[in-house]
Design an enzyme around this catalytic site. Structure first.
Site, PDB file in Angstrom:
ATOM      1  N   ASP A  75     -52.641  15.294 -18.444  1.00 22.14           N
ATOM      2  CA  ASP A  75     -51.770  16.449 -18.667  1.00 22.14           C
ATOM      3  C   ASP A  75     -50.897  16.346 -19.915  1.00 22.14           C
ATOM      4  O   ASP A  75     -50.241  17.312 -20.287  1.00 22.14           O
ATOM      5  CB  ASP A  75     -50.892  16.718 -17.431  1.00 22.14           C
ATOM      6  CG  ASP A  75     -50.057  15.515 -17.027  1.00 22.14           C
ATOM      7  OD1 ASP A  75     -50.012  14.543 -17.791  1.00 22.14           O
ATOM      8  OD2 ASP A  75     -49.438  15.559 -15.943  1.00 22.14           O
ATOM      9  N   ARG A 259     -43.865  19.105 -14.939  1.00 24.92           N
ATOM     10  CA  ARG A 259     -45.069  19.875 -15.263  1.00 24.92           C
ATOM     11  C   ARG A 259     -44.750  21.338 -15.522  1.00 24.92           C
ATOM     12  O   ARG A 259     -43.651  21.813 -15.284  1.00 24.92           O
ATOM     13  CB  ARG A 259     -46.065  19.721 -14.105  1.00 24.92           C
ATOM     14  CG  ARG A 259     -46.652  18.315 -14.021  1.00 24.92           C
ATOM     15  CD  ARG A 259     -47.696  18.129 -15.091  1.00 24.92           C
ATOM     16  NE  ARG A 259     -48.755  19.068 -14.858  1.00 24.92           N
ATOM     17  CZ  ARG A 259     -49.838  18.837 -14.105  1.00 24.92           C
ATOM     18  NH1 ARG A 259     -50.009  17.654 -13.564  1.00 24.92           N
ATOM     19  NH2 ARG A 259     -50.759  19.761 -13.920  1.00 24.92           N
ATOM     20  N   TYR A 268     -46.241   9.051 -11.462  1.00 29.13           N
ATOM     21  CA  TYR A 268     -47.171   7.928 -11.582  1.00 29.13           C
ATOM     22  C   TYR A 268     -46.497   6.704 -10.992  1.00 29.13           C
ATOM     23  O   TYR A 268     -45.379   6.363 -11.394  1.00 29.13           O
ATOM     24  CB  TYR A 268     -47.465   7.618 -13.047  1.00 29.13           C
ATOM     25  CG  TYR A 268     -48.477   8.505 -13.718  1.00 29.13           C
ATOM     26  CD1 TYR A 268     -49.834   8.392 -13.420  1.00 29.13           C
ATOM     27  CD2 TYR A 268     -48.097   9.412 -14.693  1.00 29.13           C
ATOM     28  CE1 TYR A 268     -50.772   9.186 -14.063  1.00 29.13           C
ATOM     29  CE2 TYR A 268     -49.028  10.206 -15.343  1.00 29.13           C
ATOM     30  CZ  TYR A 268     -50.364  10.086 -15.024  1.00 29.13           C
ATOM     31  OH  TYR A 268     -51.284  10.869 -15.666  1.00 29.13           O
ATOM     32  N   PRO A 351     -52.580   5.486 -18.517  1.00 25.99           N
ATOM     33  CA  PRO A 351     -51.905   6.784 -18.659  1.00 25.99           C
ATOM     34  C   PRO A 351     -50.501   6.659 -19.250  1.00 25.99           C
ATOM     35  O   PRO A 351     -49.875   7.657 -19.558  1.00 25.99           O
ATOM     36  CB  PRO A 351     -51.853   7.305 -17.219  1.00 25.99           C
ATOM     37  CG  PRO A 351     -51.956   6.116 -16.354  1.00 25.99           C
ATOM     38  CD  PRO A 351     -52.708   5.071 -17.116  1.00 25.99           C
TER      39      PRO A 351
HETATM   40  P1  FAD Z   1     -63.975  13.346 -18.672  1.00 27.33           P
HETATM   41  O1  FAD Z   1     -62.771  14.180 -18.568  1.00 27.33           O
HETATM   42  O2  FAD Z   1     -64.145  12.230 -17.707  1.00 27.33           O
HETATM   43  O3  FAD Z   1     -65.207  14.332 -18.586  1.00 27.33           O
HETATM   44  C1  FAD Z   1     -66.517  13.893 -18.462  1.00 27.33           C
HETATM   45  C2  FAD Z   1     -67.334  14.962 -17.789  1.00 27.33           C
HETATM   46  O4  FAD Z   1     -68.709  14.550 -17.769  1.00 27.33           O
HETATM   47  C3  FAD Z   1     -66.930  15.188 -16.359  1.00 27.33           C
HETATM   48  O5  FAD Z   1     -66.695  16.558 -16.137  1.00 27.33           O
HETATM   49  C4  FAD Z   1     -68.103  14.655 -15.543  1.00 27.33           C
HETATM   50  O6  FAD Z   1     -68.317  15.392 -14.367  1.00 27.33           O
HETATM   51  C5  FAD Z   1     -69.249  14.824 -16.509  1.00 27.33           C
HETATM   52  N1  FAD Z   1     -70.350  13.866 -16.297  1.00 27.33           N
HETATM   53  C6  FAD Z   1     -70.271  12.555 -16.026  1.00 27.33           C
HETATM   54  N2  FAD Z   1     -71.484  12.001 -15.956  1.00 27.33           N
HETATM   55  C7  FAD Z   1     -72.377  12.991 -16.176  1.00 27.33           C
HETATM   56  C8  FAD Z   1     -73.795  13.044 -16.239  1.00 27.33           C
HETATM   57  N3  FAD Z   1     -74.550  11.954 -16.055  1.00 27.33           N
HETATM   58  N4  FAD Z   1     -74.392  14.232 -16.491  1.00 27.33           N
HETATM   59  C9  FAD Z   1     -73.636  15.355 -16.677  1.00 27.33           C
HETATM   60  N5  FAD Z   1     -72.291  15.349 -16.626  1.00 27.33           N
HETATM   61  C10 FAD Z   1     -71.659  14.187 -16.392  1.00 27.33           C
HETATM   62  N6  FAD Z   1     -55.694  10.594 -17.779  1.00 27.33           N
HETATM   63  C11 FAD Z   1     -54.368  10.593 -17.739  1.00 27.33           C
HETATM   64  O7  FAD Z   1     -53.741  10.524 -18.806  1.00 27.33           O
HETATM   65  N7  FAD Z   1     -53.697  10.676 -16.547  1.00 27.33           N
HETATM   66  C12 FAD Z   1     -54.364  10.760 -15.362  1.00 27.33           C
HETATM   67  O8  FAD Z   1     -53.749  10.808 -14.294  1.00 27.33           O
HETATM   68  C13 FAD Z   1     -55.740  10.775 -15.378  1.00 27.33           C
HETATM   69  N8  FAD Z   1     -56.422  10.869 -14.233  1.00 27.33           N
HETATM   70  C14 FAD Z   1     -57.768  10.901 -14.280  1.00 27.33           C
HETATM   71  C15 FAD Z   1     -58.467  11.019 -13.092  1.00 27.33           C
HETATM   72  C16 FAD Z   1     -59.851  11.065 -13.113  1.00 27.33           C
HETATM   73  C17 FAD Z   1     -60.575  11.213 -11.808  1.00 27.33           C
HETATM   74  C18 FAD Z   1     -60.554  10.978 -14.356  1.00 27.33           C
HETATM   75  C19 FAD Z   1     -62.066  11.043 -14.393  1.00 27.33           C
HETATM   76  C20 FAD Z   1     -59.844  10.846 -15.523  1.00 27.33           C
HETATM   77  C21 FAD Z   1     -58.457  10.801 -15.507  1.00 27.33           C
HETATM   78  N9  FAD Z   1     -57.723  10.687 -16.681  1.00 27.33           N
HETATM   79  C22 FAD Z   1     -56.387  10.685 -16.639  1.00 27.33           C
HETATM   80  C23 FAD Z   1     -58.381  10.489 -17.973  1.00 27.33           C
HETATM   81  C24 FAD Z   1     -58.506  11.745 -18.743  1.00 27.33           C
HETATM   82  O9  FAD Z   1     -58.827  12.792 -17.881  1.00 27.33           O
HETATM   83  C25 FAD Z   1     -59.596  11.467 -19.780  1.00 27.33           C
HETATM   84  O10 FAD Z   1     -59.071  10.571 -20.755  1.00 27.33           O
HETATM   85  C26 FAD Z   1     -60.082  12.683 -20.480  1.00 27.33           C
HETATM   86  O11 FAD Z   1     -60.469  13.643 -19.569  1.00 27.33           O
HETATM   87  C27 FAD Z   1     -61.269  12.282 -21.367  1.00 27.33           C
HETATM   88  O12 FAD Z   1     -62.099  13.362 -21.507  1.00 27.33           O
HETATM   89  P2  FAD Z   1     -63.691  13.227 -21.525  1.00 27.33           P
HETATM   90  O13 FAD Z   1     -64.165  14.619 -21.713  1.00 27.33           O
HETATM   91  O14 FAD Z   1     -64.090  12.212 -22.520  1.00 27.33           O
HETATM   92  O15 FAD Z   1     -64.128  12.677 -20.111  1.00 27.33           O
END
Ligand code: FAD
Length: 646
Positions: A75, A259, A268, A351
């Site tokens: 966030d 928020r 957290y 985080p």
């Molecule tokens: P992600 O946001 O993880 O997105 C990856 C996407 O790829 C997801 O939608 C997933 O469903 C999809 N995916 C995965 N594998 C496959 C596949 N094989 N085929 C197709 N699609 C696939 N950061 C914070 O700062 N504070 C928090 O509290 C926090 N909580 C989090 C909780 C969770 C459950 C997660 C997963 C992440 C959290 N984060 C948090 C981290 C933050 O959300 C990430 O740093 C950020 O979202 C990175 O973005 P991204 O798009 O690289 O990855």
């Protein structure tokens, strides 16, 4: 925002194709695409939003979830991310909905009663002048919504293909679409294949693409676990609407993140700082236990949680991949990358410093314009090597920073009555927090010299626009309509390079001044990068967009003294674009604010992702031409007139 260039269109200028039309195709996965994006999180959607600026490219996002994200995850939105959102056209939507982090407060064990906490400090969260945008808090799901809206508003964009999971990739370098992806439909188990010229793995920390290219996330696998909850609560804790770090004497540490919307708050709780019986290793953590832990840490204040909107145990270590593409270091001279990874697939962060989503979005912004330039025949594929080079070393720096910051956050507070017992002095923690501000704001990024970042030979011409760093915006007055605005907001996420020509004092008085000679070179010379690299029939600013900034007041400047290239005719009617000339604002003079040489002026070359690529004297036309000749390709692809903007 500019529109109506190719004819008047009624209605909302931001809206392109209707979503309903796009959704009609949502389930027909094409056989071939230019770019396959795996993962529809913030990284994948930023990349999709950037590529949607090019209607001639075919792009597909596949996402294993059944639909849009609605709750949870990150966030924190750094100032630099807000600057990127401005380039994508939705910063004001974020500003409207979000919580602004103006001040951060610090709490430590009370000296009078060690079992209780007391406020130990309060600081301004972002140093003055670091960015024109604040540090804000808004749920990741909303950011994803805004990015999806950018995709929908383009004529090429479509909804991600939900419910598809990537299983594996094969690569046949001899094929036109070398990478074949095998996907599985999550609901039926049916397998599908799609061939792509490029594949980008944006599927988070458990990336399949990363595994398929033989790379690993290395680092602390001894993860730190955080309990995180978004709650609606009644409390007498006075700083509940401030971001604050709370160190209790015996009950652990808590981070309060207010928020959006005025009532919701994120808490957290660092789980391995809890007493043994409460630890995540027990695999027994429940929302109720997290609430109880928060209540103990906040003593003597009360916390009555009325509703838990979302909670999770976020179990994460600081980890990093050694390279962000499929080309081994020693094969780089002869092989160009075809498969990339970005975002959490390459690096994970605690985080505490709020880096994850911000760094991930910036990865995608860095890669998107490069892929588009190569696919559209504008740039040599060699620029694709700069993606991993730039983003991997930055990620390493951020992880080192995050590790040090996280360690300090987790250390127990120093007890003044027992200083030899160790721990961190809260004043020391507060000082480290202030120092870390530029990192956490995302403005400390500094790319090294490469094909697309020049050596700093002429940096003295504009000391505040540091080569290799992001264009640090400053106010100006637009000449044509006296509108006070930010110069940086002219840099949209449209894949165009920018030249900012800052006139020297007296330059406008002589037709032979370096300022006019620069414009004559750009317009007439066969060596001009604009003449060389703009396709026939395309708008003159469709590849390189030139902006002029002068020291004269907008009231004194005469339009007939302006070079024609600074008021070009464009589009099917040859309409004049009046929005390229700016005057210094006497109230906050960009020449003073950014150290521009008033006598001689300066020429800035700015990349499509807003990074300063070069600073040159106005008369360094040969150096300017040589810079672009290193990586640009002469245009032999047909271009839609006005395709790059309305
Ligand atoms: P992600 O946001 O993880 O997105 C990856 C996407 O790829 C997801 O939608 C997933 O469903 C999809 N995916 C995965 N594998 C496959 C596949 N094989 N085929 C197709 N699609 C696939 N950061 C914070 O700062 N504070 C928090 O509290 C926090 N909580 C989090 C909780 C969770 C459950 C997660 C997963 C992440 C959290 N984060 C948090 C981290 C933050 O959300 C990430 O740093 C950020 O979202 C990175 O973005 P991204 O798009 O690289 O990855």
């Amino acid at each position: 925002m500019q529109y109506h260039l190719n004819g008047f269109r009624p209605g909302d200028p931001a809206t392109g194709v209707r979503i309903a039309e796009l959704d009609a195709h949502a389930n027909e996965l094409p056989r071939e695409v230019d770019v396959l994006i795996v993962g529809g999180g913030p990284t994948g959607l930023t990349l999709a939003a950037q590529l949607a600026a090019f209607p001639d490219l075919s792009v597909v996002v596949v996402e294993q979830k059944p639909g849009r994200l609605e709750l949870g995850q990150a966030d924190g939105i750094a100032c630099r991310s807000m600057e990127m959102f401005e380039a994508f056209g939705f910063s004001e939507r974020v500003l409207k909905e979000s919580y602004y982090v103006n001040e951060t407060t610090f709490w430590k064990p009370s000296e009078a009663r060690r079992a209780n906490i007391a406020r130990s400090g309060r600081i301004q969260d972002v140093e003055d002048g670091l960015s024109e945008f604040p540090h804000v808090i808004l749920n990741q799901a909303r950011i994803q919504d805004f990015l999806l809206d950018v995709v929908h508003q383009s004529s090429s964009g479509r909804e991600p293909f939900y419910g598809r999971r990537l299983l594996h990739l094969t690569n046949d370098p001899s094929a036109t679409h070398p990478v074949t992806a095998t996907l599985e439909r999550v609901d039926t188990g049916v397998r599908e294949t799609i061939r792509a010229r490029y594949v980008v793995g944006c599927e988070g920390a458990r990336s399949v693409v990363r595994t398929e290219i033989g790379r690993k996330l290395a680092g602390d696998s001894a993860n730190q676990a955080w309990g995180v909850m978004d709650v609606l609560a009644v409390t007498d804790f006075p700083d509940i609407r401030f971001k604050c770090a709370v160190h209790s004497a015996h009950e652990g540490n808590l981070l309060v993140i207010p928020r959006e919307g005025g009532y919701l708050v994120r808490l957290y709780i660092e789980l391995d700082k809890l007493k043994n019986s409460e630890r995540v290793l027990d695999k027994n953590i429940t929302a109720e236990r997290l609430v109880a832990a928060a209540q103990r840490i906040l003593q003597p204040y009360t916390l009555d949680v009325k509703e838990i909107a979302w909670w999770s145990v976020y179990d994460i270590g600081q980890r990093l991949t050694d390279k962000f593409d499929d080309v081994p270091e020693d094969a780089m001279p002869e092989r160009m990358p075809r498969i990339f990874i970005a975002g959490d697939a390459c690096h994970t962060h605690s985080p505490k410093a709020g880096q994850g989503m911000n760094v991930s979005i910036a990865d995608a912004y860095n890669l998107g314009w490069k892929l588009a330039a190569v696919l559209r025949g504008r740039s040599s594929p060699a620029i694709l090597h700069t993606y991993s080079a730039e983003r991997q070393s930055l990620a390493q720096e951020l992880i080192d920073f995050d590790r040090a910051f996280a360690k300090m956050f987790s250390a127990p507070p120093k007890d003044p009555s027992n200083p030899d017992a160790g721990g961190v002095d809260p004043a020391e923690f507060q000082a480290a927090f202030v120092k870390a501000g530029r990192f956490t704001a995302g403005t400390a990024v500094h790319y090294r010299p490469s094909l697309i970042v020049a050596e700093a030979t002429h940096q003295t011409r504009a000391t505040g626009f540091v080569i290799g760093t992001r264009f640090h915006s400053a106010p100006v007055i637009r000449y044509a309509d006296a509108r006070a605005m930010h110069l940086g907001h002219t840099i949209k996420a449209d894949g165009r390079w920018r030249l900012f020509a800052f006139a020297g004092s007296g330059d406008l008085a002589s037709a032979q001044s370096p300022f006019y000679r620069l414009f004559a070179f750009l317009t007439e010379s066969s060596q001009s990068p604009i003449r060389k690299y703009t396709p026939d029939g395309a708008d003159i600013d469709s590849v390189i967009d030139v902006r002029a900034i002068v020291q004269e007041s907008h009231r004194d400047l005469r339009s007939d003294t302006l070079p024609p290239l600074s008021i070009p005719n464009k589009g099917r009617y040859g309409l004049r674009d009046y929005e390229k000339v700016f005057c210094a604002d006497p109230a906050s003079d960009i020449y003073d604010m950014r150290g521009i040489d008033r006598t001689h002026g300066a020429l800035l070359v700015v990349r499509p992702d807003q990074y300063v690529a070069n600073v040159l004297p106005l008369d360094a036309t040969a150096e300017l031409a040589a810079f672009f000749d290193e990586f640009m390709l002469t245009a032999d692809v047909p271009e839609l007139v006005g395709a790059s903007h309305r």
